[in-house]
Design a protein around this motif. Structure first.
Motif: not given
Lengths: 314, 275
Positions: A34-39, A41-42, A45, A48, A88-89, A97, A277, B230-232, B237-238, B264, B267, B269
């Motif tokens: 649920g947190f930051l969970g779609i990319s 690249d992220v 990071r 890292r 979500n996508p 992704e 976070i 927190i949601c991105a 990128g990052d 994005r 959703s 995408r």
């Protein structure tokens, strides 16, 4: 496990590494779903920045836009209430992704409203470089998904059996505080073949703005996360782990290394970080991991696994 | 009054300025917002409708701030239609800010639409630092142009030049703000360009800036849910626009593959910008 990933994890086979349900993590900290969970690249990071594992946002068969804002806001007590609405996508876009994932230990969280939705999602992800699946049976604010499924023992059983027959990867069931006792649902999940349990999800909650006299969340009701729910999380982990003997991942208001250690003493083999976070940034993974390491050294222990469930004898 | 910037604070719309037929500025009292840094944003709650990330506009009254709204989608139209005395909520300000190099001698600001808001707050700082400043304001037409007077007023103590460009030529120079930029960067020796506006405009600004070896500071905009990292939803990128931005420099911008190309949707995408 993918050979390349296995090699990477072997490098971390020291004081902090943990294993549960066939997963090997270089340290016990994971990103909560649920947190930051779609990319991707992220994810790279976060890896890292020291995360031991990463759980994606809950992915459904089709994309979901979620609710209109406000979808998340902060309370005074280092807590959030959110009703994002499982945005979500969708399985297709998300599998693209993460298709390029190389060395990040990703666990894909899946959500669905019936057992029939899972096989086609598993098919999209099973060939990718991922560790396993976490199944969200406890999102408290979307109709016919999450907790509404998690409160139905027969459906929980059917979903897990269907998934198990479609993958050899470990599956973790994320449970929460619904109308059926969390230990009972965890028992159903274990009996159906779940490899591990994540406890707990957010808890149904609400806030009303007194000036406008209106509910703040667009969905009115959402889920509470952060410090406010930590004792409920510790209790749930303790009861599930002690009574069922299944590997448990602790989640709920972990802000410090002390919180992480407390969850591990209650029986968690790993811990998930989320709300922290928003308050302390991505460095929370390193700070908490370092704190756990110092604690283990001070106690003269050889492995983080040694403290898992130590409080069960009391 | 809560001091935690994350808590939603109730504010009352005390003044409404009609900038153009589709743009309004709402002035409200809020000590915390009045101290926002240029480039920072508020999450503005329109009760029971939406919550939108918005740059913080300047108010000349002490302890006051403002937001400038363009009537556009569902949420911004509901906000635009609010009246004097109506209640809104704000949290923040969030994000980083434009960095001003103390050595800077000559600054160029390129803005379009409500992207001018953080640049207006920036002009106040540039004025205080006595930095020679040129502002290019891009608009579709004379009717849709705003903030010319504010830009001149805010820069009253320093050498400055405010240039207007309109796409239809009804006011100022005919063409895009970036057309004007291409010409003047060859005539004058600017050290830094600050930009905010439509992303395709900013992409052009960055390209011109890089070609002319200028320092660049761009304040980016993305759809956001949380505003607090927190949601991105806002990631490029990052990088998280809400937390790592909104302002990025030329080094960061030149490695952002999706800058000016993709964002994005709700959703998560990836969607292409319309060219």
């Amino acid at each position: 496990m993918h050979r390349r990933l296995k090699r990477i994890h072997e490098q971390y086979n020291d004081l902090l590494s943990v294993s549960l349900a066939g997963l090997q993590l270089r340290n016990p900290t994971m990103l909560a779903s649920g947190f930051l969970g779609i990319s991707q690249d992220v994810f790279n990071r976060l890896y890292r920045m020291g995360a031991g594992g990463i759980v994606s946002k809950s992915i459904s068969i089709e994309p979901i836009e979620g609710y209109r804002n406000p979808t998340v806001f902060s309370l005074e007590e280092s807590s959030y209430i959110n009703a994002v609405g499982l945005a979500n996508p969708g399985a297709e876009a998300f599998s693209r992704e993460i298709a390029s994932n190389r060395n990040v230990p990703i666990i894909v969280s899946l959500v669905g409203s019936s057992d029939n939705e899972f096989p086609s999602m598993i098919k999209k992800f099973d060939g990718l470089n991922i560790l396993g699946y976490e199944i969200n049976l406890s999102c408290p604010h979307v109709a016919k998904m999450g907790m509404e499924v998690g409160d139905d023992p027969e459906m929980v059983c059917a979903i897990i059996k269907k998934i198990k027959s479609n993958t050899h990867k470990p599956i973790i069931i994320k449970v929460g505080i619904g109308s059926v006792d969390v230990v009972k649902i965890a028992q159903v999940a274990k009996d159906a073949g779940a490899d591990a349990i994540t406890a707990i999800n957010t808890i149904r909650a609400m806030a009303i703005d007194i000036e406008t006299m209106m509910p703040i969340l667009n969905n009115r009701i959402g889920g509470l996360s952060g410090k406010s729910i930590k004792p409920v999380g510790v209790r749930s982990v303790y009861e599930i782990s002690k009574n069922l003997g299944i590997p448990v991942i602790g989640c709920g208001g972990i802000f410090t290394w002390e919180d992480a250690v407390e969850f591990m003493l209650a029986g968690a083999s790993a811990v998930q970080l989320g709300s922290v976070i928003g308050y302390k940034g991505l460095s929370a993974f390193t700070t908490i991991t370092k704190g756990i390491k110092k604690y283990l050294e001070r106690k003269g222990l050889k492995s983080a696994m040694e403290i898992v469930g130590l409080a069960h004898k009391y | 009054m809560p001091t935690n910037i994350d808590r939603i604070r109730s504010i009352v719309i005390e003044q409404i300025i009609e900038e153009t037929p589709t743009v309004k500025t709402f002035v409200f009292k809020d000590e915390i917002s009045s101290k926002a840094k240029p480039g920072q944003f508020l999450m503005v709650w329109i009760p029971r409708v939406e919550e939108l990330p918005m740059s913080v506009m300047v108010s000349d009254k002490k302890g006051y701030a403002a937001i400038t709204i363009r009537k556009h989608g569902f949420g911004s139209t509901a906000l635009f239609n609010k009246r004097l005395g109506d209640l809104l909520g704000v949290r923040g300000p969030y994000g980083n800010q434009f960095k001003i190099d103390k050595e800077s001698k000559k600054a160029l600001l390129v803005g379009g639409g409500t992207g001018l808001v953080p640049l207006m707050r920036l002009t106040i700082t540039l004025n205080q630092l006595n930095i020679d400043t040129t502002v290019i304001i891009g608009a579709k037409s004379k009717e849709e142009m705003f903030f010319e007077k504010q830009a001149n007023d805010f820069l009253d103590k320093t050498k400055h030049n405010v240039i207007i460009s309109t796409e239809d030529g009804t006011y100022g120079v005919r063409g895009y703000a970036t057309d004007v930029m291409s010409i003047i960067v060859n005539k004058d020796k600017f050290d830094t360009v600050y930009t905010c506006g439509p992303e395709l405009m900013m992409k052009k600004v960055v390209d011109i800036g890089l070609a002319n070896s200028l320092s660049i500071q761009a304040s980016l905009e993305r759809y956001m849910k949380c505003g607090v990292g927190i949601c991105a939803s806002c990631c490029i990128g990052d990088q998280l626009v809400c937390k790592d931005g909104t302002v990025f420099n030329e080094k960061q911008l030149s490695t952002m593959i999706d800058f000016g190309r993709m964002y994005r949707d709700k959703s998560g995408r990836k969607v292409n910008f319309h060219m």
